[in-house]
Design an enzyme around this catalytic site. Sequence first.
Site, PDB file in Angstrom:
ATOM      1  N   SER A  15       0.791  -1.232   0.000  1.00 50.81           N
ATOM      2  CA  SER A  15       0.000   0.000   0.000  1.00 50.81           C
ATOM      3  C   SER A  15       0.824   1.283   0.000  1.00 50.81           C
ATOM      4  O   SER A  15       0.332   2.341   0.395  1.00 50.81           O
ATOM      5  CB  SER A  15      -0.944  -0.003   1.204  1.00 50.81           C
ATOM      6  OG  SER A  15      -0.301  -0.441   2.383  1.00 50.81           O
ATOM      7  N   THR A  16       2.061   1.214  -0.442  1.00 52.67           N
ATOM      8  CA  THR A  16       2.854   2.447  -0.518  1.00 52.67           C
ATOM      9  C   THR A  16       2.662   3.175  -1.852  1.00 52.67           C
ATOM     10  O   THR A  16       3.168   4.278  -2.035  1.00 52.67           O
ATOM     11  CB  THR A  16       4.357   2.151  -0.327  1.00 52.67           C
ATOM     12  OG1 THR A  16       4.766   1.172  -1.286  1.00 52.67           O
ATOM     13  CG2 THR A  16       4.628   1.630   1.078  1.00 52.67           C
ATOM     14  N   TYR A 154      -0.267 -14.540 -14.185  1.00 54.46           N
ATOM     15  CA  TYR A 154      -0.930 -13.495 -13.417  1.00 54.46           C
ATOM     16  C   TYR A 154      -2.428 -13.779 -13.314  1.00 54.46           C
ATOM     17  O   TYR A 154      -3.018 -13.717 -12.220  1.00 54.46           O
ATOM     18  CB  TYR A 154      -0.691 -12.131 -14.075  1.00 54.46           C
ATOM     19  CG  TYR A 154      -1.478 -10.992 -13.484  1.00 54.46           C
ATOM     20  CD1 TYR A 154      -1.088 -10.404 -12.281  1.00 54.46           C
ATOM     21  CD2 TYR A 154      -2.615 -10.491 -14.119  1.00 54.46           C
ATOM     22  CE1 TYR A 154      -1.801  -9.349 -11.733  1.00 54.46           C
ATOM     23  CE2 TYR A 154      -3.337  -9.437 -13.578  1.00 54.46           C
ATOM     24  CZ  TYR A 154      -2.930  -8.871 -12.388  1.00 54.46           C
ATOM     25  OH  TYR A 154      -3.640  -7.829 -11.845  1.00 54.46           O
TER      26      TYR A 154
END
Length: 263
Positions: A15-16, A154
């Site tokens: 979450s940066t 992915y």
Amino acid sequence: MDLQLKSKTAFISGSTQGIGFAIAKQLLKEGAKVIINGRTQKKIDLAIRKLTEEIPDADVYGIPADFANADEVNQLLAKLPDTDILINNVGIFELKPFAQIGDEDWSKIFEVNVLSGIRLSRLLLPKMLEKKWGRVIFISSESGINIPEHMIHYGMTKTAMLSISNGLAKLTKNTEVTVNTILGGPTYSDGVAETITQIAQAQQQDITEIKSYVMNNYNPSSLLQRFIDPSEIANLVVYLSSPLSIATNGSALRADGGVLNTI
């Protein structure tokens, strides 16, 4: 609308920046306490500085951990306090032809994208069930439904999230705990922006042209006809984090810009 989040504590993996950062910002604006996560303390400090500049009274701190490193993940788990809201957001992606995706690639992307949510949920969900209140939200993708041929590994991880989330929701009967999944669409996150920039530089073209090319060629069914802003994913996540969303459980909700052409 008061989303009744002022007494809640949330942890958001990865979450940066990007979607995770946008979720942190929205939760902080609603008065929640937020624990963010990034690979390094430096990234966390930078993110906190940005958040507190915009939200001076933000109650936020961070715990560093690289979710590709089991030892660091175990250290993070040992430091996590009781948490009301768990956002399983951390994830990696890459464009790679199927024949070139080696065993290590499959293992790493599964470790980060799937096992991260399993490990965090295994720790925090039982505590939520004991309190009979909590929220677990998996940030998946429309790529988990419409598997991209250039990112099969992915897509596999995003499909796995749907299975895990749906299964966990069945454990929440007779409580006010919910487990849901967000199917995000093509979002202009930091990682996507970096990839677009690299392509534009390599081909000596304008970034706007590359963004348009990618949307038209890889997401032609988009009704939005542009990349989604991370904040537009965060809006739905924050609602699902709220006590007001109690009737939504075991669901996969779309914030995909209309890319998925299924009912």
